[in-house]
Design an enzyme around this catalytic site. Structure first.
Site, mmCIF file in Angstrom:
data_model
loop_
_atom_site.group_PDB
_atom_site.id
_atom_site.type_symbol
_atom_site.label_atom_id
_atom_site.label_comp_id
_atom_site.label_asym_id
_atom_site.label_seq_id
_atom_site.Cartn_x
_atom_site.Cartn_y
_atom_site.Cartn_z
ATOM 1 C CB VAL A 36 -6.483 10.735 -16.937
ATOM 2 C CG1 VAL A 36 -6.894 11.896 -17.094
ATOM 3 C CG2 VAL A 36 -5.808 9.574 -18.100
ATOM 4 C CB CYS A 37 -9.385 8.426 -13.336
ATOM 5 S SG CYS A 37 -9.778 8.916 -12.162
ATOM 6 N N PRO A 38 -7.539 5.984 -13.590
ATOM 7 C CG PRO A 38 -5.927 3.869 -13.734
ATOM 8 C CD PRO A 38 -6.972 4.348 -14.452
ATOM 9 C CE1 TYR A 39 -1.891 3.940 -15.373
ATOM 10 C CE2 TYR A 39 -3.693 4.919 -16.827
ATOM 11 C CZ TYR A 39 -2.804 4.346 -16.519
ATOM 12 O OH TYR A 39 -2.818 2.713 -17.906
ATOM 13 N NE ARG B 30 -11.076 3.292 -12.990
ATOM 14 C CZ ARG B 30 -10.418 4.512 -12.799
ATOM 15 N NH1 ARG B 30 -10.062 4.911 -14.471
ATOM 16 N NH2 ARG B 30 -11.422 5.780 -12.644
#
Lengths: 97, 389
Positions: A36-39, B30
């Site tokens: 999942v975000c942000p990876y 973010r």
């Protein structure tokens, strides 16, 4: 005249045939299933750093927000297109500029 | 009205709007910090301001069930900071974890489980924390500005919303005037652009809103196809506001981690733990009324169901198995969210959304803590690829 894309802000979509033929010429394929975000954003940026202009990076993902956030994250570094399988998986095609 | 029906309507609505709008508070802050990407941020601000106006009006007219105003102090800042770090690391806030659990992410079911562990650990430590943490760090009684302001609540909410819109317009207007090429930066033109910035920004805000409205109208022409595509976070904001007004007039403000902490106590009670015997569960969360299923617990259950249905409808549902390298995110992130939301108290929904919408002093402090946590963690996550600021 704005289109629905201005509201949803989704990148251009690929047809099934285009998606398959492009995948076979990809220079790098990243498996982001289950991530999942942000990876995926971070990995896309890292992946593009190691590619030359014109080369193609494909991310396979099952995280809907990535189809918008990854193209946004790479910005002008790559042009982005997306393929939706309609069963919860997607591919993001990033061609390095 | 039947409280089960209200819980179902509000929960399902929230789940659908959160999922379709990808309404994620982690994303909102973010990606704003990392890429100056403000699409979701706009949705969060729009939802909060709209809800504030409607809640203020409902309060003024007497159609409301009560505010949630914990004492204010450094607890909000510290707990919020822990929560902000946790939600950024986990990749989903309290509400985001719910809707992603509904979309079939096993990782977020694990996050939920460890949030539960966080609630349980906090509950056990509560008597000690009460004297070593809450008493010294709480400075004043919790209060909503709606109830103490001499200005009528509805008008106060409108004034605050107008003020925030003006500040926002000035920020985008200034960004636009300073990026115009070919303009000589003389002292006069700098002063002029400083004065014109709100006007330029308001015009751009108006254009953006009009183009959004046109897009909505166009989307309505093909309702089925449009409903399957992702929605603009501003659309989600409108829907969330509508169900939040229903909830405020019938039950309370919208919260997520409070009901989750009650679920933890309730489930432990079912397997033989005397949850009601713990001061935090028995006396505070269940208010001495016995450990049972409350209407807000049902509501957040329906959020998961609503998100699942919306994802199924869009073709976005699938059982997603996390990679092993992401398990620490769910475990550590979940623990920090669970514990942080109790230490603050309140999560992103309780404090950033509901708390600011009810103008609770505690929530202003906690929101600063949460955003600071996201800021620090974002820089850590993006340390290899560089961060925009």
């Amino acid at each position: 005249m704005p289109s629905i894309d201005d509201v949803t802000d989704a990148p251009e979509e690929l047809s099934d045939e285009e998606a398959d033929s492009l995948l076979s010429e990809a220079d790098e394929v990243q498996d982001m299933m289950g991530e999942v975000c942000p990876y995926p954003q971070v990995e896309a940026q890292k992946g593009l750093q190691s590619l030359d202009a014109g080369e193609l990076l494909v991310q396979e993902t099952d995280h809907v927000p990535c189809t918008e956030n990854v193209p946004r994250a790479v910005g002008d570094d790559a042009t982005a297109r997306v393929w939706r399988s309609d069963d919860g998986t997607y591919r993001i095609y990033l061609r390095k500029q | 009205m039947n409280s089960l029906l209200i819980a179902a309507a509000v929960g399902l609505g929230l789940g659908v709007f959160l999922q379709k709008g990808r309404f994620c508070f982690v994303n909102a802050f973010r990606d704003l910090f990392a890429y100056k990407d403000s699409r979701v941020t706009k949705g969060v601000i729009a939802a909060t301001l709209l809800t504030m106006v409607f809640w203020g009006t409902a309060y003024q007219l007497g159609y409301y069930q009560g505010f949630w105003t914990p004492g204010w102090g450094l607890t909000g800042l510290l707990g919020g900071f822990v929560f902000g770090i946790g939600m950024t690391y986990a990749g989903g806030c309290a509400s985001g974890t719910l809707y992603r659990a509904g979309e079939g992410y096993l990782q977020f079911w694990l996050t939920l489980l460890f949030m539960g562990v966080g609630y349980a650990v906090f509950t056990v430590a509560f008597p000690t924390l009460q004297s070593t943490y809450f008493q010294p760090l709480t400075f004043g009684e919790g209060v909503s500005l709606f109830s103490v302001s001499p200005v009528p609540a509805g008008l106060l909410a409108l004034l605050v919303a107008a003020g925030v819109t003006l500040v926002y317009a000035t920020v985008i207007g200034r960004a636009k005037t300073s990026s115009d090429p070919g303009e000589r930066a003389t002292v006069a033109s700098v002063e002029l652009s400083g004065l014109l910035a709100p006007v330029v920004g308001l015009r751009q805000f108006g254009r953006g809103t009009r183009s959004y409205a046109r897009g909505l109208v166009r989307a309505w022409r093909t309702p089925v196809a449009s409903s399957k595509r992702p929605w603009d976070p501003r659309t989600a904001a409108l829907g969330i506001t509508a169900v939040a007004v229903l909830w405020f007039t019938q039950v309370s403000i919208v919260g997520v981690t409070g009901p989750e902490a009650r679920w933890t106590g309730y489930l432990l009670e079912q397997v033989g733990v005397d949850a009601g015997g713990y001061e935090y569960w028995g006396a505070i969360l269940f208010r001495g009324e016995g450990v049972g299923v409350t209407v807000d617990m049902l509501m957040i259950g329906f959020v998961i169901v609503g998100a699942g249905l919306a994802a199924l409808w869009s073709g976005d549902f699938s059982l997603r198995v996390p990679k092993r390298r992401r398990l620490p995110n769910a475990v550590v992130g979940g623990l920090m969210m669970g514990a942080g939301s109790r230490l603050a108290p309140g999560c992103n929904i309780g404090n950033i959304y509901s708390g600011i919408a009810e103008l609770s002093v505690h929530s202003f402090v906690a929101a600063v803590g949460i955003v600071a946590g996201v800021y620090v963690m974002t820089h850590w996550i993006y340390r290899d690829v560089g961060c925009a600021i």
